[in-house]
Design a protein around this motif. Structure first.
Motif, PDB file in Angstrom:
ATOM      1  N   LEU A 144      24.634  83.541  44.322  1.00 36.51           N
ATOM      2  CA  LEU A 144      24.929  82.369  43.499  1.00 36.51           C
ATOM      3  C   LEU A 144      23.770  81.387  43.504  1.00 36.51           C
ATOM      4  CD1 LEU A 144      27.139  81.076  41.732  1.00 36.51           C
ATOM      5  CD2 LEU A 144      27.905  79.842  43.777  1.00 36.51           C
ATOM      6  N   GLY A 145      23.047  81.317  44.625  1.00 37.52           N
ATOM      7  CA  GLY A 145      21.896  80.431  44.692  1.00 37.52           C
ATOM      8  C   GLY A 145      22.225  79.006  45.073  1.00 37.52           C
ATOM      9  N   ARG A 146      23.466  78.744  45.397  1.00 37.46           N
ATOM     10  CA  ARG A 146      23.894  77.421  45.865  1.00 37.46           C
ATOM     11  C   ARG A 146      25.170  77.601  46.663  1.00 37.46           C
ATOM     12  NH1 ARG A 146      27.393  74.770  41.392  1.00 37.46           N
ATOM     13  NH2 ARG A 146      27.636  76.413  39.818  1.00 37.46           N
ATOM     14  N   ASP A 147      25.566  76.580  47.368  1.00 36.38           N
ATOM     15  CA  ASP A 147      26.729  76.686  48.236  1.00 36.38           C
ATOM     16  C   ASP A 147      27.997  76.852  47.418  1.00 36.38           C
ATOM     17  OD1 ASP A 147      28.549  76.613  50.297  1.00 36.38           O
ATOM     18  OD2 ASP A 147      28.453  74.442  50.547  1.00 36.38           O
ATOM     19  N   LYS A 148      28.544  78.055  47.424  1.00 40.55           N
ATOM     20  CA  LYS A 148      29.728  78.329  46.609  1.00 40.55           C
ATOM     21  C   LYS A 148      30.968  77.605  47.128  1.00 40.55           C
ATOM     22  CE  LYS A 148      29.656  82.821  47.371  1.00 40.55           C
ATOM     23  NZ  LYS A 148      30.052  84.258  47.308  1.00 40.55           N
ATOM     24  N   LEU A 149      31.039  77.385  48.439  1.00 36.03           N
ATOM     25  CA  LEU A 149      32.235  76.761  49.005  1.00 36.03           C
ATOM     26  C   LEU A 149      32.470  75.366  48.447  1.00 36.03           C
ATOM     27  CD1 LEU A 149      31.974  77.722  52.792  1.00 36.03           C
ATOM     28  CD2 LEU A 149      32.996  79.011  50.913  1.00 36.03           C
ATOM     29  N   SER A 150      31.387  74.655  48.143  1.00 37.93           N
ATOM     30  CA  SER A 150      31.482  73.258  47.715  1.00 37.93           C
ATOM     31  C   SER A 150      31.534  73.080  46.209  1.00 37.93           C
ATOM     32  CB  SER A 150      30.299  72.460  48.277  1.00 37.93           C
ATOM     33  OG  SER A 150      30.302  72.496  49.691  1.00 37.93           O
ATOM     34  N   VAL A 151      31.511  74.179  45.464  1.00 41.93           N
ATOM     35  CA  VAL A 151      31.582  74.074  43.998  1.00 41.93           C
ATOM     36  C   VAL A 151      32.870  73.354  43.604  1.00 41.93           C
ATOM     37  CG1 VAL A 151      31.865  75.377  41.865  1.00 41.93           C
ATOM     38  CG2 VAL A 151      30.166  76.092  43.554  1.00 41.93           C
ATOM     39  N   VAL A 152      32.752  72.338  42.767  1.00 45.81           N
ATOM     40  CA  VAL A 152      33.916  71.547  42.366  1.00 45.81           C
ATOM     41  C   VAL A 152      34.698  72.292  41.292  1.00 45.81           C
ATOM     42  CG1 VAL A 152      34.716  69.363  41.390  1.00 45.81           C
ATOM     43  CG2 VAL A 152      32.742  69.405  42.924  1.00 45.81           C
ATOM     44  N   MET A 153      35.982  72.472  41.546  1.00 50.47           N
ATOM     45  CA  MET A 153      36.867  73.177  40.621  1.00 50.47           C
ATOM     46  C   MET A 153      37.482  72.195  39.628  1.00 50.47           C
ATOM     47  SD  MET A 153      36.390  76.182  41.701  1.00 50.47           S
ATOM     48  CE  MET A 153      37.695  77.312  41.213  1.00 50.47           C
ATOM     49  N   PRO A 154      38.178  72.691  38.598  1.00 49.63           N
ATOM     50  CA  PRO A 154      38.720  71.804  37.561  1.00 49.63           C
ATOM     51  C   PRO A 154      39.650  70.701  38.064  1.00 49.63           C
ATOM     52  CG  PRO A 154      38.733  74.052  36.777  1.00 49.63           C
ATOM     53  CD  PRO A 154      38.343  74.115  38.221  1.00 49.63           C
ATOM     54  N   ASP A 155      40.274  70.888  39.233  1.00 46.84           N
ATOM     55  CA  ASP A 155      41.177  69.859  39.743  1.00 46.84           C
ATOM     56  C   ASP A 155      40.463  68.864  40.650  1.00 46.84           C
ATOM     57  OD1 ASP A 155      40.750  71.436  41.960  1.00 46.84           O
ATOM     58  OD2 ASP A 155      42.841  71.448  42.603  1.00 46.84           O
ATOM     59  N   GLY A 156      39.137  69.001  40.784  1.00 45.72           N
ATOM     60  CA  GLY A 156      38.364  68.059  41.578  1.00 45.72           C
ATOM     61  C   GLY A 156      38.142  68.469  43.021  1.00 45.72           C
ATOM     62  N   ARG A 157      38.822  69.525  43.464  1.00 49.01           N
ATOM     63  CA  ARG A 157      38.630  69.989  44.835  1.00 49.01           C
ATOM     64  C   ARG A 157      37.560  71.071  44.889  1.00 49.01           C
ATOM     65  NH1 ARG A 157      43.614  72.420  46.992  1.00 49.01           N
ATOM     66  NH2 ARG A 157      43.942  73.065  44.836  1.00 49.01           N
ATOM     67  N   ALA A 158      37.052  71.307  46.086  1.00 53.44           N
ATOM     68  CA  ALA A 158      36.056  72.354  46.271  1.00 53.44           C
ATOM     69  C   ALA A 158      36.701  73.731  46.215  1.00 53.44           C
ATOM     70  CB  ALA A 158      35.341  72.164  47.606  1.00 53.44           C
ATOM     71  N   LEU A 159      35.904  74.714  45.833  1.00 52.37           N
ATOM     72  CA  LEU A 159      36.400  76.096  45.690  1.00 52.37           C
ATOM     73  C   LEU A 159      37.058  76.595  46.973  1.00 52.37           C
ATOM     74  CD1 LEU A 159      34.619  79.021  43.927  1.00 52.37           C
ATOM     75  CD2 LEU A 159      35.352  79.310  46.287  1.00 52.37           C
ATOM     76  N   ALA A 160      36.415  76.386  48.108  1.00 51.96           N
ATOM     77  CA  ALA A 160      36.958  76.910  49.361  1.00 51.96           C
ATOM     78  C   ALA A 160      38.236  76.197  49.774  1.00 51.96           C
ATOM     79  CB  ALA A 160      35.915  76.808  50.472  1.00 51.96           C
TER      80      ALA A 160
ATOM     81  N   TRP B 274      40.680  75.614  47.878  1.00 49.74           N
ATOM     82  CA  TRP B 274      41.777  76.376  47.270  1.00 49.74           C
ATOM     83  C   TRP B 274      42.206  77.510  48.190  1.00 49.74           C
ATOM     84  CZ3 TRP B 274      43.278  77.009  41.699  1.00 49.74           C
ATOM     85  CH2 TRP B 274      43.012  75.847  40.959  1.00 49.74           C
ATOM     86  N   SER B 275      41.230  78.258  48.686  1.00 53.29           N
ATOM     87  CA  SER B 275      41.537  79.390  49.562  1.00 53.29           C
ATOM     88  C   SER B 275      42.185  78.916  50.857  1.00 53.29           C
ATOM     89  CB  SER B 275      40.254  80.172  49.876  1.00 53.29           C
ATOM     90  OG  SER B 275      39.584  80.549  48.698  1.00 53.29           O
ATOM     91  N   LEU B 276      41.642  77.846  51.420  1.00 51.96           N
ATOM     92  CA  LEU B 276      42.170  77.339  52.685  1.00 51.96           C
ATOM     93  C   LEU B 276      43.583  76.796  52.508  1.00 51.96           C
ATOM     94  CD1 LEU B 276      41.766  76.779  55.666  1.00 51.96           C
ATOM     95  CD2 LEU B 276      40.639  74.625  55.058  1.00 51.96           C
ATOM     96  N   GLU B 277      43.833  76.117  51.397  1.00 51.51           N
ATOM     97  CA  GLU B 277      45.173  75.588  51.157  1.00 51.51           C
ATOM     98  C   GLU B 277      46.193  76.719  51.051  1.00 51.51           C
ATOM     99  OE1 GLU B 277      47.049  72.215  48.380  1.00 51.51           O
ATOM    100  OE2 GLU B 277      46.503  74.016  47.270  1.00 51.51           O
ATOM    101  N   ALA B 278      45.821  77.806  50.377  1.00 52.92           N
ATOM    102  CA  ALA B 278      46.733  78.943  50.254  1.00 52.92           C
ATOM    103  C   ALA B 278      47.088  79.489  51.628  1.00 52.92           C
ATOM    104  CB  ALA B 278      46.099  80.029  49.397  1.00 52.92           C
ATOM    105  N   ALA B 279      46.101  79.554  52.514  1.00 53.24           N
ATOM    106  CA  ALA B 279      46.336  80.081  53.860  1.00 53.24           C
ATOM    107  C   ALA B 279      47.174  79.114  54.694  1.00 53.24           C
ATOM    108  CB  ALA B 279      45.005  80.367  54.548  1.00 53.24           C
ATOM    109  N   LEU B 280      46.825  77.823  54.664  1.00 50.90           N
ATOM    110  CA  LEU B 280      47.544  76.841  55.468  1.00 50.90           C
ATOM    111  C   LEU B 280      48.969  76.623  54.979  1.00 50.90           C
ATOM    112  CD1 LEU B 280      44.774  74.141  56.087  1.00 50.90           C
ATOM    113  CD2 LEU B 280      45.705  75.777  57.725  1.00 50.90           C
ATOM    114  N   GLY B 281      49.196  76.845  53.698  1.00 52.71           N
ATOM    115  CA  GLY B 281      50.539  76.681  53.148  1.00 52.71           C
ATOM    116  C   GLY B 281      51.438  77.878  53.395  1.00 52.71           C
TER     117      GLY B 281
END
Length: 221
Positions: A16-32, A34-41
């Motif tokens: 990707l050439g940049r930090d993918k975890l911090s990419v801002v998604m359409p809801d304003g949160r970082a990409l990672a 989303w994944s972490l919330e799914a796991a913690l929930g």
């Protein structure tokens, strides 16, 4: 006891050439996030998030970070595992997570990837339920009908096999070993989309935007 999740978030984002975890998604949160919330929930007993030493964790919502533990804590839902040798390959990040997780003596380990933001809590719970009911299976893996893929849960007796992986070697070696039996759970193709390239990231974003616009009464999660 129970099932411990290991979320691998120590990748180098080379393609990707940049930090993918911090990419801002359409809801304003970082990409990672989303994944972490799914796991913690989910109903996982705990989640080990494996990160690299230089990660500022700015992608992680403050309330999760403030409650996270960096060392063994029996009641902790989220633990941060810092992997110093992440650059040697994904297997080394997995080893870090496993070494942290095994302190809790779980029944098994569920491997998840932080760059797959479309995995949902309900899917993680489904893998866990089947893991609990199909006790003859050495592992339970998600699939798009092209082999097992994360999320995949391995029973604790496979810890040695998981720790034997090296470099960028993934757990497919174990799933391809006829010595072990597995149960496969079909998920939709978008569930497995990751953000390795700009094109793949754009595909994920378009999918989220379309899903949001087609569900008038459901905000982005």
């Amino acid at each position: 006891m129970g099932l411990t999740g290991i979320l691998l978030a120590a990748g180098k984002s080379t393609r990707l050439g940049r930090d993918k975890l911090s990419v801002v998604m359409p809801d304003g949160r970082a990409l990672a996030a989303w994944s972490l919330e799914a796991a913690l929930g989910s109903t996982l007993e705990r989640v080990i998030c494996v990160v690299k030493p230089e990660d500022t964790l700015s992608w992680m919502p403050r309330e999760w970070l403030s409650s996270a533990s960096y060392a063994y804590q029996s009641e902790a839902k989220l633990l941060i595992s810092i992997c110093d040798d992440y650059a040697m390959g994904m297997a080394h990040s997995l080893h870090c997570g496993l070494q942290t997780a095994k302190q809790y003596e779980p029944d098994g380990y569920m491997i998840m990837l932080a760059d797959q933001p479309l995995i949902e809590t309900s899917q993680i719970n489904e893998i866990k339920t089947i893991f609990q009911t199909h006790k003859q299976s050495d592992y339970v893996a998600a699939t798009d009908c092209a082999g097992g893929k994360p999320p995949v849960a391995f029973r604790s007796h496979l810890l040695g096999q998981l720790l034997s992986l090296s470099g960028d070697e993934g757990a497919r070696r174990i799933m391809h070993n006829p010595q072990f039996t597995g149960t496969y759970v079909p998920f939709s193709a978008p569930s497995f989309w990751d953000a390795d390239t700009e094109e793949e990231l754009e595909r994920i974003v378009r999918h989220i935007e379309y899903d949001h616009s087609s569900r008038d009464t459901h905000p982005l999660k």
